[in-house]
Design a protein around this motif. Structure first.
Motif, PDB file in Angstrom:
ATOM      1  N   PRO A 106      60.141 -14.488  63.411  1.00  0.00           N
ATOM      2  CA  PRO A 106      61.396 -14.039  62.801  1.00  0.00           C
ATOM      3  C   PRO A 106      62.644 -14.415  63.597  1.00  0.00           C
ATOM      4  CG  PRO A 106      60.280 -12.203  63.838  1.00  0.00           C
ATOM      5  CD  PRO A 106      59.346 -13.372  63.931  1.00  0.00           C
ATOM      6  N   ILE A 107      62.484 -14.515  64.914  1.00  0.00           N
ATOM      7  CA  ILE A 107      63.668 -14.786  65.737  1.00  0.00           C
ATOM      8  C   ILE A 107      63.338 -15.948  66.665  1.00  0.00           C
ATOM      9  CG2 ILE A 107      65.242 -13.845  67.483  1.00  0.00           C
ATOM     10  CD1 ILE A 107      64.635 -11.049  66.316  1.00  0.00           C
ATOM     11  N   HIS A 108      64.164 -16.965  66.612  1.00  0.00           N
ATOM     12  CA  HIS A 108      63.870 -18.180  67.371  1.00  0.00           C
ATOM     13  C   HIS A 108      65.189 -18.748  67.899  1.00  0.00           C
ATOM     14  CE1 HIS A 108      61.241 -21.795  68.001  1.00  0.00           C
ATOM     15  NE2 HIS A 108      62.424 -22.394  68.004  1.00  0.00           N
ATOM     16  N   PHE A 109      65.364 -18.656  69.191  1.00  0.00           N
ATOM     17  CA  PHE A 109      66.585 -19.174  69.802  1.00  0.00           C
ATOM     18  C   PHE A 109      66.225 -20.351  70.700  1.00  0.00           C
ATOM     19  CE2 PHE A 109      68.259 -14.591  69.575  1.00  0.00           C
ATOM     20  CZ  PHE A 109      69.059 -14.850  68.474  1.00  0.00           C
ATOM     21  N   ALA A 110      66.478 -21.559  70.260  1.00  0.00           N
ATOM     22  CA  ALA A 110      66.191 -22.747  71.069  1.00  0.00           C
ATOM     23  C   ALA A 110      67.519 -23.399  71.433  1.00  0.00           C
ATOM     24  CB  ALA A 110      65.297 -23.707  70.292  1.00  0.00           C
ATOM     25  N   CYS A 111      68.053 -23.017  72.571  1.00  0.00           N
ATOM     26  CA  CYS A 111      69.343 -23.564  72.995  1.00  0.00           C
ATOM     27  C   CYS A 111      69.126 -24.784  73.880  1.00  0.00           C
ATOM     28  CB  CYS A 111      70.141 -22.478  73.707  1.00  0.00           C
ATOM     29  SG  CYS A 111      70.634 -21.182  72.537  1.00  0.00           S
ATOM     30  N   ALA A 116      73.739 -23.727  78.054  1.00  0.00           N
ATOM     31  CA  ALA A 116      73.074 -22.539  77.516  1.00  0.00           C
ATOM     32  C   ALA A 116      73.920 -21.916  76.409  1.00  0.00           C
ATOM     33  CB  ALA A 116      72.879 -21.521  78.636  1.00  0.00           C
ATOM     34  N   CYS A 117      73.286 -21.171  75.540  1.00  0.00           N
ATOM     35  CA  CYS A 117      74.034 -20.344  74.575  1.00  0.00           C
ATOM     36  C   CYS A 117      74.439 -19.074  75.316  1.00  0.00           C
ATOM     37  CB  CYS A 117      73.160 -19.939  73.403  1.00  0.00           C
ATOM     38  SG  CYS A 117      72.532 -21.308  72.435  1.00  0.00           S
ATOM     39  N   THR A 118      75.703 -18.702  75.214  1.00  0.00           N
ATOM     40  CA  THR A 118      76.168 -17.532  75.958  1.00  0.00           C
ATOM     41  C   THR A 118      76.855 -16.521  75.054  1.00  0.00           C
ATOM     42  OG1 THR A 118      78.222 -18.672  76.488  1.00  0.00           O
ATOM     43  CG2 THR A 118      76.467 -18.776  78.140  1.00  0.00           C
ATOM     44  N   ASN A 119      76.906 -15.322  75.578  1.00  0.00           N
ATOM     45  CA  ASN A 119      77.527 -14.203  74.864  1.00  0.00           C
ATOM     46  C   ASN A 119      76.972 -14.029  73.447  1.00  0.00           C
ATOM     47  OD1 ASN A 119      79.032 -14.504  77.229  1.00  0.00           O
ATOM     48  ND2 ASN A 119      80.767 -13.458  76.284  1.00  0.00           N
ATOM     49  N   ILE A 120      75.682 -14.020  73.393  1.00  0.00           N
ATOM     50  CA  ILE A 120      75.004 -13.718  72.139  1.00  0.00           C
ATOM     51  C   ILE A 120      74.800 -12.204  72.123  1.00  0.00           C
ATOM     52  CG2 ILE A 120      72.946 -14.163  70.737  1.00  0.00           C
ATOM     53  CD1 ILE A 120      74.558 -16.716  71.443  1.00  0.00           C
ATOM     54  N   PHE A 139      60.994 -16.247  70.122  1.00  0.00           N
ATOM     55  CA  PHE A 139      61.157 -17.338  71.078  1.00  0.00           C
ATOM     56  C   PHE A 139      62.600 -17.351  71.558  1.00  0.00           C
ATOM     57  CE2 PHE A 139      62.248 -21.774  71.986  1.00  0.00           C
ATOM     58  CZ  PHE A 139      61.234 -22.106  72.877  1.00  0.00           C
ATOM     59  N   CYS A 140      62.766 -17.539  72.847  1.00  0.00           N
ATOM     60  CA  CYS A 140      64.103 -17.471  73.405  1.00  0.00           C
ATOM     61  C   CYS A 140      64.209 -18.457  74.559  1.00  0.00           C
ATOM     62  CB  CYS A 140      64.288 -16.042  73.898  1.00  0.00           C
ATOM     63  SG  CYS A 140      65.967 -15.581  74.112  1.00  0.00           S
ATOM     64  N   TRP A 141      65.017 -19.497  74.413  1.00  0.00           N
ATOM     65  CA  TRP A 141      65.120 -20.546  75.412  1.00  0.00           C
ATOM     66  C   TRP A 141      66.578 -20.787  75.782  1.00  0.00           C
ATOM     67  CZ3 TRP A 141      61.875 -23.055  78.524  1.00  0.00           C
ATOM     68  CH2 TRP A 141      62.286 -24.259  79.107  1.00  0.00           C
ATOM     69  N   ASN A 142      66.892 -20.573  77.069  1.00  0.00           N
ATOM     70  CA  ASN A 142      68.248 -20.834  77.572  1.00  0.00           C
ATOM     71  C   ASN A 142      69.329 -20.103  76.763  1.00  0.00           C
ATOM     72  OD1 ASN A 142      69.479 -21.979  79.743  1.00  0.00           O
ATOM     73  ND2 ASN A 142      69.915 -23.940  78.771  1.00  0.00           N
ATOM     74  N   THR A 143      69.049 -18.866  76.444  1.00  0.00           N
ATOM     75  CA  THR A 143      69.935 -18.054  75.592  1.00  0.00           C
ATOM     76  C   THR A 143      70.305 -16.776  76.343  1.00  0.00           C
ATOM     77  OG1 THR A 143      68.675 -18.847  73.702  1.00  0.00           O
ATOM     78  CG2 THR A 143      70.097 -16.951  73.314  1.00  0.00           C
ATOM     79  N   TYR A 144      71.585 -16.499  76.435  1.00  0.00           N
ATOM     80  CA  TYR A 144      72.022 -15.348  77.221  1.00  0.00           C
ATOM     81  C   TYR A 144      72.973 -14.469  76.424  1.00  0.00           C
ATOM     82  CZ  TYR A 144      70.072 -18.186  80.861  1.00  0.00           C
ATOM     83  OH  TYR A 144      69.201 -18.930  81.591  1.00  0.00           O
TER      84      TYR A 144
END
Ligand SMILES: *[C@@H]1O[C@H](CO)[C@@H](O)[C@H](O)[C@H]1NC(C)=O
Ligand SMILES: *[C@@H]1O[C@H](CO)[C@@H](O)[C@H](O)[C@H]1NC(C)=O
Ligand SMILES: *[C@@H]1O[C@H](CO)[C@@H](O)[C@H](O)[C@H]1NC(C)=O
Length: 156
Positions: A106-111, A116-120, A139-144
């Motif tokens: 359901p949730i997949h963050f591939a940055c 990096a993705c910031t301030n999410i 999944f969460c990659w390089n996401t902050y």
């Protein structure tokens, strides 16, 4: 403006292009029995930024791929990773509730590796399975960023 983008932002940055997207709010949306919902996709090699997106009050029912960031988007095989990429920041997901279809995470963050993705911000994101059990963790990659409330399913 809002209808134009709906919940799918992208794909951006194809063929090394520049894209700047800012300050878009999507709210009060109902999505059911559908594919690829709140999705942002960018190509490797693009430049520019996506910032200030707000996804607020979205109801989902039996949805595949509920919340997606894909910075490695490519519709053919064998796309290389590049050093340049579109930066993603200031993206909030608030009050997103409903159920997901367990055929996809359901949730997949591939940055991107380079930026990096910031301030999410995640707040009141609660999406249990429509039927059956969770197959894999989000999944969460390089996401902050921050989780203001515990997300369901939980993400690190
Ligand atoms: C987006 O919103 C921020 C904060 O309200 C503002 O400072 C900025 O100028 C806006 N950007 C655009 C392109 O309108
Ligand atoms: C691109 O980078 C991602 C993340 O590091 C990695 O999973 C993927 O295998 C890489 N792709 C290629 C074609 O090298
Ligand atoms: C991102 O968040 C950090 C800390 O949460 C904050 O200091 C920073 O100002 C934020 N960045 C922007 C562009 O708002």
């Amino acid at each position: 403006m809002l209808a134009l983008f709906f919940c799918n932002i992208g794909s951006l940055g194809m063929h090394y292009s520049q894209a700047c997207v800012s300050n878009i709010t999507v709210h009060n949306t109902i999505i059911r029995d559908s594919n690829n919902q709140v999705r942002i996709k960018t190509w490797q090699g693009g430049s520019g930024s996506v910032t200030g997106l707000s996804f607020d009050t979205i109801q989902m029912k039996n949805v595949l791929n509920c919340i997606i960031i894909d910075q490695y988007y490519c519709y053919k095989k064998g796309c290389q990773n590049e050093t340049s990429t579109i930066s993603l920041s200031e993206i909030s997901y608030r009050n997103i509730k409903g159920t997901y279809n367990i055929r996809k995470m359901p949730i997949h963050f591939a940055c991107s590796d380079t930026i990096a993705c910031t301030n999410i911000t995640m707040s009141e994101v609660e999406i249990p399975p429509h039927e059956g059990d969770l197959v894999a963790d989000p999944f969460c990659w390089n996401t902050y960023g921050i989780q203001q409330t515990l997300t369901v399913p939980p993400i690190n």
